[in-house]
Design an enzyme around this catalytic site. Structure first.
Site, PDB file in Angstrom:
ATOM      1  CE1 TYR A  43      59.258  70.568  44.444  1.00 54.65           C
ATOM      2  CE2 TYR A  43      57.012  70.743  43.635  1.00 54.65           C
ATOM      3  CZ  TYR A  43      58.357  71.085  43.538  1.00 54.65           C
ATOM      4  OH  TYR A  43      58.782  71.931  42.559  1.00 54.65           O
TER       5      TYR A  43
ATOM      6  CD  GLU B 249      60.097  71.131  48.831  1.00 53.83           C
ATOM      7  OE1 GLU B 249      59.344  70.139  48.850  1.00 53.83           O
ATOM      8  OE2 GLU B 249      59.951  72.090  48.055  1.00 53.83           O
TER       9      GLU B 249
ATOM     10  CG  ASP C 195      84.430  65.455  41.553  1.00 58.49           C
ATOM     11  OD1 ASP C 195      83.880  64.392  41.199  1.00 58.49           O
ATOM     12  OD2 ASP C 195      84.113  66.577  41.095  1.00 58.49           O
TER      13      ASP C 195
ATOM     14  CB  THR D  57      78.046  62.314  38.740  1.00 56.77           C
ATOM     15  OG1 THR D  57      79.196  61.732  38.143  1.00 56.77           O
ATOM     16  CG2 THR D  57      78.190  63.811  38.780  1.00 56.77           C
TER      17      THR D  57
ATOM     18  CE  LYS E  31      80.632  62.515  34.667  1.00 56.20           C
ATOM     19  NZ  LYS E  31      80.243  63.342  35.814  1.00 56.20           N
TER      20      LYS E  31
ATOM     21  NE  ARG F 270      72.765  63.924  32.831  1.00 54.91           N
ATOM     22  CZ  ARG F 270      73.688  63.501  31.952  1.00 54.91           C
ATOM     23  NH1 ARG F 270      73.447  62.478  31.162  1.00 54.91           N
ATOM     24  NH2 ARG F 270      74.847  64.090  31.868  1.00 54.91           N
TER      25      ARG F 270
END
Ligand code: DSN
Length: 439
Positions: free
Chosen positions: A51, A53, A196, A222, A225, A231
């Site tokens: 983690y 954050e 985008d 993203t 692709k 991902r």
């Protein structure tokens, strides 16, 4: 995967089955791609446990020295590769990234303009069934009769509606996006321009599609692709964006965390860093060029067989085909192609009269098969197989009536799996695939 095999043979076997399915078929869904082993190793690394954050040097938990280092590395590589001064590499994927951009810049009911989903836009660009269409006022724009973005209409709508954000970018659009024109329109009405580039990021890096960097304020992509990463997603702010609002990067950061997300996926960040390194070497340019060459050959060949390509062809990695003239439904075609070993997706075409679950078209593309090393010669063969499949199922007379449609679909699904012609093609596909192993 010896540990997995021992601990959970069920999941191990499923992975092996999936591996076999993928390796024996042609993956032609344009948003799918295969990652290098290096990217996958980073994704499955120790970073997965952590983690973190916050942001580098400003975390809420201890033990962050190497989480910081890897995030900074990913940021620096992204900035260099795309030529931007600011980037956030934490979004879990494209939809959360777009949500964060809206959260940073909009109040509920504010206006955003995006390409209509029915014309190739993304769900999060304002579809009424997505949060983007529910919480904001959506001004959708469309394609003209040729299947090209109607830039004059975009300008007219922008002047009348004065949206806060104009989104350019698509999920089913086969042509070059004129970022310059979008930039001029956004400037004219004082809107932020959000590009985008999820589908075409790799093409931009390979310089086979113009970059939006000089025209957009914010760029979202993203990473899985055409960019061939894990991902994930990145939100970039351009010099233009920072000039418009020097706080833009900070606003984006705050919207991602703590606005919408918790801890970043550090393993994903590490894998993004690897993908960005891979995309910065010369061979990636050749890869991007080959994606487009392959798509163009595929488009030419399919056109020769009488298939109706939206916009008449392609400039990028994807093709959108209206099958109405072949008397074949898109869902029917996608299933038949799958039986033959060719994986595409059913897709609505502009002004589609059929529902999204049984649309008139299919969408396909070349990023994944190009990653496997396929070239023009293979595209000619694939087009030939596709034509044979479509001919095999044409004139199926897909019913218009809902109930009859259900019955037809049920019967078609049962019968098509045993279609000898399609199964024979699938054997040929498999033979071709064997020559291009997943590395
Ligand atoms: N689902 C992606 C695509 O297939 O284009 C977009 O998010």
């Amino acid at each position: 995967m010896s540990n997995l095999k021992k601990t959970d043979p069920q999941v191990y076997n499923l992975i092996k089955e999936e591996e076999k399915r993928v390796s024996d078929t042609l993956e032609m869904i344009p948003s799918n791609n295969f990652q290098s082993k290096a990217v996958l190793e980073a994704l499955g690394s120790i970073y997965n446990y952590k983690y973190s954050e916050g942001y580098p040097k400003k975390r809420y938990y201890q033990g962050q020295k190497f989480a910081d280092d890897v995030e900074i590395l990913a940021q620096e590589r992204a900035k260099k590769l795309f030529g931007v001064p600011y980037v956030n590499v934490q979004p879990y994927s494209g939809s959360p990234a777009n949500s964060a951009i809206y959260f940073a810049l909009l109040e509920p009911k504010d206006k955003i303009m995006g390409l209509s989903l029915a014309f190739g836009g993304h769900l999060t660009h304002g579809s009424p069934v997505s949060f983007s269409g529910k919480y904001f006022t959506i001004i959708p724009y469309k394609l003209d009769v040729r299947g090209i973005i109607d830039y004059d209409e975009v300008e007219r709508l922008a002047i009348v509606e004065k949206p806060k954000i104009i989104i350019c970018g698509a999920t089913a659009y086969p042509r070059i996006i004129d970022f310059k024109r979008f930039g001029e329109i956004a400037d004219k009405v004082g809107a932020y321009l959000l590009a985008d580039i999820s589908h075409i990021a790799g093409l931009i890096v390979a310089e086979v599609h113009p970059s939006p960097v000089s025209y957009a304020d914010i760029i979202m992509t993203t990473t899985h692709k055409t960019l061939r990463g894990p991902r994930g997603a990145m939100i970039m702010v351009t010099e233009k964006g920072l000039k418009k609002d020097p706080e833009l990067g900070i606003k984006i950061d705050k919207a991602v965390f703590p606005g919408l997300q918790g801890g970043p996926h550090d393993n994903q960040t590490a894998a993004i860093a690897v993908a960005l390194k891979e995309a910065s070497i010369a061979s990636f340019k050749t890869y991007g060029q080959q994606i487009v060459k392959n798509a163009k050959v595929l488009a030419e060949e399919l056109t020769k067989y009488g298939l109706n390509l939206i916009s008449g062809g392609t400039d990028n990695h994807l093709l959108l085909i209206d099958l109405t003239n072949k008397k074949v439904n898109g869902a029917v075609a996608a299933l038949a192609l799958e039986i033959a070993g060719i994986i595409v997706n059913k897709n609505a075409v502009p002004e589609d009269l059929l529902p999204p679950f049984y649309p008139s078209g299919i969408r396909l593309g070349t990023p994944a098969i190009t990653t496997r090393g396929m070239k023009e010669r293979e595209m000619i063969k694939i087009a030939q197989w596709m034509n044979e499949v479509i001919n095999e199922i044409s004139n199926e007379n897909f019913p218009k009536d809902r109930e009859q449609r259900k019955e037809f679909w049920k019967k078609f699904k049962q019968e098509i799996v045993a279609n000898k012609k399609l199964l024979k093609i699938s054997e040929e596909v498999k033979k071709l695939c064997l020559k291009f192993p997943l590395s």
